[in-house]
Design an enzyme around this catalytic site. Structure first.
Site, PDB file in Angstrom:
ATOM      1  N   MET A  26      35.717 -30.693 -54.068  1.00 13.97           N
ATOM      2  CA  MET A  26      36.343 -29.769 -55.015  1.00 13.97           C
ATOM      3  C   MET A  26      37.841 -29.642 -54.724  1.00 13.97           C
ATOM      4  O   MET A  26      38.498 -28.724 -55.229  1.00 13.97           O
ATOM      5  CB  MET A  26      35.672 -28.400 -54.963  1.00 13.97           C
ATOM      6  CG  MET A  26      34.194 -28.476 -55.369  1.00 13.97           C
ATOM      7  SD  MET A  26      33.516 -26.921 -55.970  1.00 13.97           S
ATOM      8  CE  MET A  26      33.720 -25.893 -54.532  1.00 13.97           C
ATOM      9  N   HIS A  30      41.160 -30.839 -46.605  1.00 12.36           N
ATOM     10  CA  HIS A  30      41.511 -30.593 -45.206  1.00 12.36           C
ATOM     11  C   HIS A  30      40.910 -31.728 -44.370  1.00 12.36           C
ATOM     12  O   HIS A  30      40.299 -32.659 -44.916  1.00 12.36           O
ATOM     13  CB  HIS A  30      41.018 -29.219 -44.760  1.00 12.36           C
ATOM     14  CG  HIS A  30      39.562 -28.960 -45.056  1.00 12.36           C
ATOM     15  ND1 HIS A  30      38.547 -29.705 -44.496  1.00 12.36           N
ATOM     16  CD2 HIS A  30      38.954 -28.055 -45.869  1.00 12.36           C
ATOM     17  CE1 HIS A  30      37.387 -29.258 -44.919  1.00 12.36           C
ATOM     18  NE2 HIS A  30      37.601 -28.267 -45.769  1.00 12.36           N
ATOM     19  N   HIS A  33      37.329 -33.026 -45.070  1.00 14.71           N
ATOM     20  CA  HIS A  33      37.210 -33.984 -46.174  1.00 14.71           C
ATOM     21  C   HIS A  33      37.736 -35.361 -45.762  1.00 14.71           C
ATOM     22  O   HIS A  33      37.125 -36.392 -46.063  1.00 14.71           O
ATOM     23  CB  HIS A  33      38.034 -33.513 -47.381  1.00 14.71           C
ATOM     24  CG  HIS A  33      37.630 -32.192 -47.956  1.00 14.71           C
ATOM     25  ND1 HIS A  33      38.428 -31.076 -47.879  1.00 14.71           N
ATOM     26  CD2 HIS A  33      36.518 -31.807 -48.618  1.00 14.71           C
ATOM     27  CE1 HIS A  33      37.834 -30.065 -48.498  1.00 14.71           C
ATOM     28  NE2 HIS A  33      36.671 -30.473 -48.945  1.00 14.71           N
ATOM     29  N   GLN A  57      28.448 -24.376 -60.342  1.00 11.46           N
ATOM     30  CA  GLN A  57      27.903 -23.963 -59.049  1.00 11.46           C
ATOM     31  C   GLN A  57      28.456 -22.627 -58.561  1.00 11.46           C
ATOM     32  O   GLN A  57      28.129 -22.201 -57.458  1.00 11.46           O
ATOM     33  CB  GLN A  57      28.101 -25.060 -57.998  1.00 11.46           C
ATOM     34  CG  GLN A  57      29.527 -25.283 -57.552  1.00 11.46           C
ATOM     35  CD  GLN A  57      29.656 -26.563 -56.735  1.00 11.46           C
ATOM     36  OE1 GLN A  57      29.521 -27.672 -57.248  1.00 11.46           O
ATOM     37  NE2 GLN A  57      29.921 -26.412 -55.443  1.00 11.46           N
ATOM     38  N   VAL A 173      33.841 -30.796 -39.109  1.00  9.41           N
ATOM     39  CA  VAL A 173      35.142 -30.807 -38.426  1.00  9.41           C
ATOM     40  C   VAL A 173      35.614 -29.360 -38.271  1.00  9.41           C
ATOM     41  O   VAL A 173      35.522 -28.567 -39.214  1.00  9.41           O
ATOM     42  CB  VAL A 173      36.166 -31.638 -39.235  1.00  9.41           C
ATOM     43  CG1 VAL A 173      37.541 -31.588 -38.584  1.00  9.41           C
ATOM     44  CG2 VAL A 173      35.681 -33.075 -39.372  1.00  9.41           C
TER      45      VAL A 173
END
Ligand code: AMP
Length: 275
Positions: A26, A30, A33, A57, A173
């Site tokens: 989306m 960061h 991703h 969603q 992460v």
């Protein structure tokens, strides 16, 4: 990197792309991703990312309107991560008419944990991912374990529809202080950001307790919830579940995951750790 915002355009571009590995997002990208993008490179010839803030969603009253949209900065990060194609449609392209045909995950997947507090969320996720799969037609797709239940739902969807797509997990992460990276971390005030790592710390302590032989999961969950509340959080759930299907652990289960969702101020954070 080639950027496409139409279904026809991206389909034409990918016709001769070889083995396509797909990472849907989306946006507001960061390192979590970007780690998925780099991992994707190892699984095929052509890495395709998508950025689409999927209205389906979000519940009314959630953060759909204020969700950060940072396309220019995202594109720079994707170029640096060596992504080949970005599909970034707007709503009129992806939903030119109301999306009446939807993927409805089973209640035992969709109404527990996140689904209890975000009714309809996984239907929205499964529907947009199914649609994106139809557009991109990847041979593999990566999803982060940060959204553990989402990974479970999408893996089950692909399996039960026999879609010819390998679903590959990415490890969560974290920032140096342990906070799982999330686009929503940007909503936190400085004081909330300083408090936020507690969620992961509490989950870590639960992991240690279970590893040490503790099997009274309700007691562990209650202690964790209280500790969050004492520090100003409003927890939705803290739960030890079996990894396979996120149901309550049975006596002979050996693989667990502890999952939590809690609000800090107006920001809702989720995290989990495997045991
Ligand atoms: P989102 O943009 O939040 O929909 O996330 C896109 C993908 O990135 C999903 O597969 C997420 O699970 C994954 N992701 C989000 N945050 C992280 C993180 N901290 N570590 C690894 N993957 C993540």
């Amino acid at each position: 990197m080639r950027i496409h915002d139409t279904i026809a355009g991206v389909r034409a571009a990918l016709k001769t792309a070889g083995r396509i590995v797909f990472v849907p997002t989306m946006g507001n990208l960061h390192e979590g991703h970007i780690a998925l993008m780099r991992q994707a490179r190892q699984h095929g010839d052509c890495v395709v990312a998508s950025i689409f803030v999927n209205r389906l969603q979000f519940r009314p009253g959630e953060d759909f309107e204020k969700y950060p949209r940072t396309l220019d900065a995202d594109c720079k990060k994707l170029v640096a991560a060596d992504v080949d194609y970005l599909f970034a449609p707007d709503e009129t392209e992806l939903y030119p008419e109301p999306q009446r045909y939807v993927v409805e995950p089973p209640v035992e997947h969709a109404t527990i944990l996140e689904g209890e507090f975000r009714p309809g969320h996984f239907c929205g996720v499964a529907t947009v991912v199914m649609k994106l799969f139809g557009i991109i037609q990847p041979q593999a797709a990566l999803f982060g374990k940060k959204d553990y239940q989402q990974f479970m739902v999408l893996s089950a969807m692909v399996r039960e529809f026999a879609l010819p797509i390998d679903i590959i997990p990415g490890e969560t992460v974290r920032a140096a202080d342990g906070l799982a990276l999330s686009s929503r971390n940007g909503y936190l005030s400085a004081a909330e950001r300083a408090e936020a790592p507690r969620l992961q710390q509490i989950l870590s302590r639960m992991v240690a307790a279970v590893r040490a032989g503790q099997r009274d999961f309700p007691a562990l969950e209650a202690t964790a919830q209280t500790e969050l509340e004492v520090h100003g959080w409003a927890p939705d759930y803290v739960a030890v579940r079996r990894r396979l299907d996120l149901q309550f652990p049975a006596a002979d289960d050996t693989e667990f995951v502890v999952l939590a969702a809690a609000r800090l101020g107006t920001t809702r954070l989720i995290d989990n750790l495997e045991i």
